[in-house]
Design a protein around this motif. Structure first.
Motif, PDB file in Angstrom:
ATOM      1  N   THR A   1       0.860  -1.182   0.000  1.00 38.04           N
ATOM      2  CA  THR A   1       0.000   0.000   0.000  1.00 38.04           C
ATOM      3  C   THR A   1       0.897   1.233   0.000  1.00 38.04           C
ATOM      4  O   THR A   1       1.831   1.324   0.789  1.00 38.04           O
ATOM      5  CB  THR A   1      -0.905   0.026   1.241  1.00 38.04           C
ATOM      6  OG1 THR A   1      -1.660  -1.180   1.284  1.00 38.04           O
ATOM      7  CG2 THR A   1      -1.841   1.211   1.214  1.00 38.04           C
ATOM      8  N   LYS A   2       0.613   2.178  -0.910  1.00 43.31           N
ATOM      9  CA  LYS A   2       1.358   3.440  -0.983  1.00 43.31           C
ATOM     10  C   LYS A   2       0.357   4.583  -0.920  1.00 43.31           C
ATOM     11  O   LYS A   2      -0.730   4.493  -1.480  1.00 43.31           O
ATOM     12  CB  LYS A   2       2.131   3.551  -2.303  1.00 43.31           C
ATOM     13  CG  LYS A   2       3.205   2.522  -2.487  1.00 43.31           C
ATOM     14  CD  LYS A   2       3.889   2.688  -3.822  1.00 43.31           C
ATOM     15  CE  LYS A   2       4.931   1.610  -4.044  1.00 43.31           C
ATOM     16  NZ  LYS A   2       5.612   1.778  -5.332  1.00 43.31           N
ATOM     17  N   GLY A   3       0.760   5.662  -0.265  1.00 43.86           N
ATOM     18  CA  GLY A   3      -0.150   6.787  -0.192  1.00 43.86           C
ATOM     19  C   GLY A   3       0.521   8.042   0.309  1.00 43.86           C
ATOM     20  O   GLY A   3       1.711   8.051   0.631  1.00 43.86           O
TER      21      GLY A   3
ATOM     22  N   PHE B   1       5.146  -0.314   8.135  1.00 39.49           N
ATOM     23  CA  PHE B   1       4.764   1.055   7.789  1.00 39.49           C
ATOM     24  C   PHE B   1       5.995   1.948   7.832  1.00 39.49           C
ATOM     25  O   PHE B   1       6.706   1.984   8.838  1.00 39.49           O
ATOM     26  CB  PHE B   1       3.710   1.561   8.782  1.00 39.49           C
ATOM     27  CG  PHE B   1       3.272   2.977   8.535  1.00 39.49           C
ATOM     28  CD1 PHE B   1       2.298   3.254   7.596  1.00 39.49           C
ATOM     29  CD2 PHE B   1       3.838   4.034   9.231  1.00 39.49           C
ATOM     30  CE1 PHE B   1       1.886   4.554   7.366  1.00 39.49           C
ATOM     31  CE2 PHE B   1       3.435   5.332   9.016  1.00 39.49           C
ATOM     32  CZ  PHE B   1       2.453   5.595   8.073  1.00 39.49           C
ATOM     33  N   GLN B   2       6.258   2.663   6.737  1.00 34.56           N
ATOM     34  CA  GLN B   2       7.375   3.602   6.672  1.00 34.56           C
ATOM     35  C   GLN B   2       6.840   4.915   6.131  1.00 34.56           C
ATOM     36  O   GLN B   2       6.152   4.938   5.116  1.00 34.56           O
ATOM     37  CB  GLN B   2       8.473   3.080   5.750  1.00 34.56           C
ATOM     38  CG  GLN B   2       9.051   1.759   6.191  1.00 34.56           C
ATOM     39  CD  GLN B   2      10.018   1.200   5.159  1.00 34.56           C
ATOM     40  OE1 GLN B   2      10.581   1.922   4.354  1.00 34.56           O
ATOM     41  NE2 GLN B   2      10.194  -0.110   5.181  1.00 34.56           N
ATOM     42  N   ALA B   3       7.152   6.005   6.817  1.00 37.66           N
ATOM     43  CA  ALA B   3       6.620   7.301   6.416  1.00 37.66           C
ATOM     44  C   ALA B   3       7.730   8.342   6.316  1.00 37.66           C
ATOM     45  O   ALA B   3       8.735   8.272   7.022  1.00 37.66           O
ATOM     46  CB  ALA B   3       5.576   7.778   7.421  1.00 37.66           C
ATOM     47  N   GLN B   4       7.508   9.302   5.435  1.00 39.20           N
ATOM     48  CA  GLN B   4       8.386  10.455   5.278  1.00 39.20           C
ATOM     49  C   GLN B   4       7.518  11.694   5.470  1.00 39.20           C
ATOM     50  O   GLN B   4       6.522  11.863   4.778  1.00 39.20           O
ATOM     51  CB  GLN B   4       9.016  10.466   3.883  1.00 39.20           C
ATOM     52  CG  GLN B   4       9.857  11.679   3.607  1.00 39.20           C
ATOM     53  CD  GLN B   4      10.270  11.763   2.147  1.00 39.20           C
ATOM     54  OE1 GLN B   4       9.535  11.334   1.262  1.00 39.20           O
ATOM     55  NE2 GLN B   4      11.437  12.315   1.902  1.00 39.20           N
ATOM     56  N   VAL B   5       7.893  12.555   6.412  1.00 38.72           N
ATOM     57  CA  VAL B   5       7.144  13.768   6.704  1.00 38.72           C
ATOM     58  C   VAL B   5       7.909  14.960   6.161  1.00 38.72           C
ATOM     59  O   VAL B   5       9.097  15.128   6.443  1.00 38.72           O
ATOM     60  CB  VAL B   5       6.924  13.935   8.229  1.00 38.72           C
ATOM     61  CG1 VAL B   5       6.155  15.211   8.520  1.00 38.72           C
ATOM     62  CG2 VAL B   5       6.195  12.728   8.797  1.00 38.72           C
ATOM     63  N   ILE B   6       7.231  15.798   5.377  1.00 34.86           N
ATOM     64  CA  ILE B   6       7.846  16.980   4.776  1.00 34.86           C
ATOM     65  C   ILE B   6       7.024  18.199   5.182  1.00 34.86           C
ATOM     66  O   ILE B   6       5.815  18.226   4.982  1.00 34.86           O
ATOM     67  CB  ILE B   6       7.869  16.868   3.237  1.00 34.86           C
ATOM     68  CG1 ILE B   6       8.613  15.610   2.803  1.00 34.86           C
ATOM     69  CG2 ILE B   6       8.477  18.121   2.621  1.00 34.86           C
ATOM     70  CD1 ILE B   6       8.390  15.237   1.362  1.00 34.86           C
ATOM     71  N   ASN B   7       7.686  19.187   5.765  1.00 32.63           N
ATOM     72  CA  ASN B   7       7.031  20.443   6.131  1.00 32.63           C
ATOM     73  C   ASN B   7       7.585  21.544   5.240  1.00 32.63           C
ATOM     74  O   ASN B   7       8.805  21.681   5.109  1.00 32.63           O
ATOM     75  CB  ASN B   7       7.278  20.796   7.597  1.00 32.63           C
ATOM     76  CG  ASN B   7       6.557  19.858   8.524  1.00 32.63           C
ATOM     77  OD1 ASN B   7       5.369  19.621   8.357  1.00 32.63           O
ATOM     78  ND2 ASN B   7       7.252  19.310   9.500  1.00 32.63           N
TER      79      ASN B   7
ATOM     80  N   ARG C   1       2.095  20.452   5.593  1.00 29.18           N
ATOM     81  CA  ARG C   1       2.673  19.173   6.005  1.00 29.18           C
ATOM     82  C   ARG C   1       2.220  18.110   5.029  1.00 29.18           C
ATOM     83  O   ARG C   1       1.030  17.947   4.767  1.00 29.18           O
ATOM     84  CB  ARG C   1       2.229  18.789   7.403  1.00 29.18           C
ATOM     85  CG  ARG C   1       2.674  17.353   7.766  1.00 29.18           C
ATOM     86  CD  ARG C   1       2.414  17.026   9.182  1.00 29.18           C
ATOM     87  NE  ARG C   1       3.396  17.777   9.956  1.00 29.18           N
ATOM     88  CZ  ARG C   1       3.634  17.564  11.236  1.00 29.18           C
ATOM     89  NH1 ARG C   1       2.959  16.663  11.875  1.00 29.18           N
ATOM     90  NH2 ARG C   1       4.533  18.278  11.874  1.00 29.18           N
ATOM     91  N   THR C   2       3.187  17.365   4.489  1.00 30.62           N
ATOM     92  CA  THR C   2       2.905  16.260   3.580  1.00 30.62           C
ATOM     93  C   THR C   2       3.533  15.000   4.156  1.00 30.62           C
ATOM     94  O   THR C   2       4.694  15.017   4.578  1.00 30.62           O
ATOM     95  CB  THR C   2       3.483  16.523   2.178  1.00 30.62           C
ATOM     96  OG1 THR C   2       2.929  17.733   1.668  1.00 30.62           O
ATOM     97  CG2 THR C   2       3.167  15.381   1.221  1.00 30.62           C
ATOM     98  N   VAL C   3       2.765  13.928   4.192  1.00 25.15           N
ATOM     99  CA  VAL C   3       3.261  12.643   4.669  1.00 25.15           C
ATOM    100  C   VAL C   3       3.115  11.643   3.523  1.00 25.15           C
ATOM    101  O   VAL C   3       2.016  11.423   3.025  1.00 25.15           O
ATOM    102  CB  VAL C   3       2.473  12.152   5.903  1.00 25.15           C
ATOM    103  CG1 VAL C   3       2.983  10.784   6.353  1.00 25.15           C
ATOM    104  CG2 VAL C   3       2.552  13.162   7.029  1.00 25.15           C
ATOM    105  N   ASN C   4       4.234  11.092   3.093  1.00 23.71           N
ATOM    106  CA  ASN C   4       4.251  10.038   2.084  1.00 23.71           C
ATOM    107  C   ASN C   4       4.568   8.735   2.812  1.00 23.71           C
ATOM    108  O   ASN C   4       5.476   8.693   3.646  1.00 23.71           O
ATOM    109  CB  ASN C   4       5.318  10.307   1.030  1.00 23.71           C
ATOM    110  CG  ASN C   4       5.072  11.602   0.298  1.00 23.71           C
ATOM    111  OD1 ASN C   4       3.981  11.855  -0.171  1.00 23.71           O
ATOM    112  ND2 ASN C   4       6.088  12.438   0.212  1.00 23.71           N
TER     113      ASN C   4
END
Length: 121
Positions: free
Chosen positions: A55-57, A81-87, A69-72
């Motif tokens: 699952t990707k989102g 679950f692996q996430a990247q947070v970009i502000n 704020r963007t979370v990929n």
């Protein structure tokens, strides 16, 4: 006697086949949505795609301080679950909606228009 054994074996084969050949839907979907309200300034969006076990989102929102704020993220059976947070942007004070200074806080500002700064500091 042989006929009874043959029927029993045939029933066992049919039952075993049903157990090993369960039918299920392949997990696959795609969705997305977004909100952009010019009146309130509310902005957010989300999208996700699933194909089997992967699952990707991503989702994004404009925070009250104005920062986007963007979370990929990605979810896999082995990686979890692996996430990247970009502000993006510079944090500022949120807009205060109301017409009477401190009165929007239920009169806690003493009517002097001090807002939270007058209460806390």
């Amino acid at each position: 006697m042989r006929a009874a054994i043959a029927i029993a074996v045939l029933a066992l084969v049919v039952a075993t086949s049903a157990i090993h050949h369960d039918i299920y839907a392949y997990p696959a979907y795609k969705y997305s949505y977004g909100v952009a309200d010019k009146h309130t300034g509310d902005q957010k969006s989300a999208s996700e795609v699933r194909d089997g076990g992967v699952t990707k989102g991503s989702y994004s929102l404009v925070q009250p301080d104005g920062v986007l704020r963007t979370v990929n993220y990605i979810v896999t059976p082995h990686g979890g679950f692996q996430a990247q947070v970009i502000n993006k942007g510079v944090a500022g004070h949120p807009a205060i909606y109301g017409h009477h200074g401190g009165h929007h806080l239920g009169g806690l500002g003493g009517g002097r228009g001090l807002g939270l700064g007058g209460i806390i500091g």
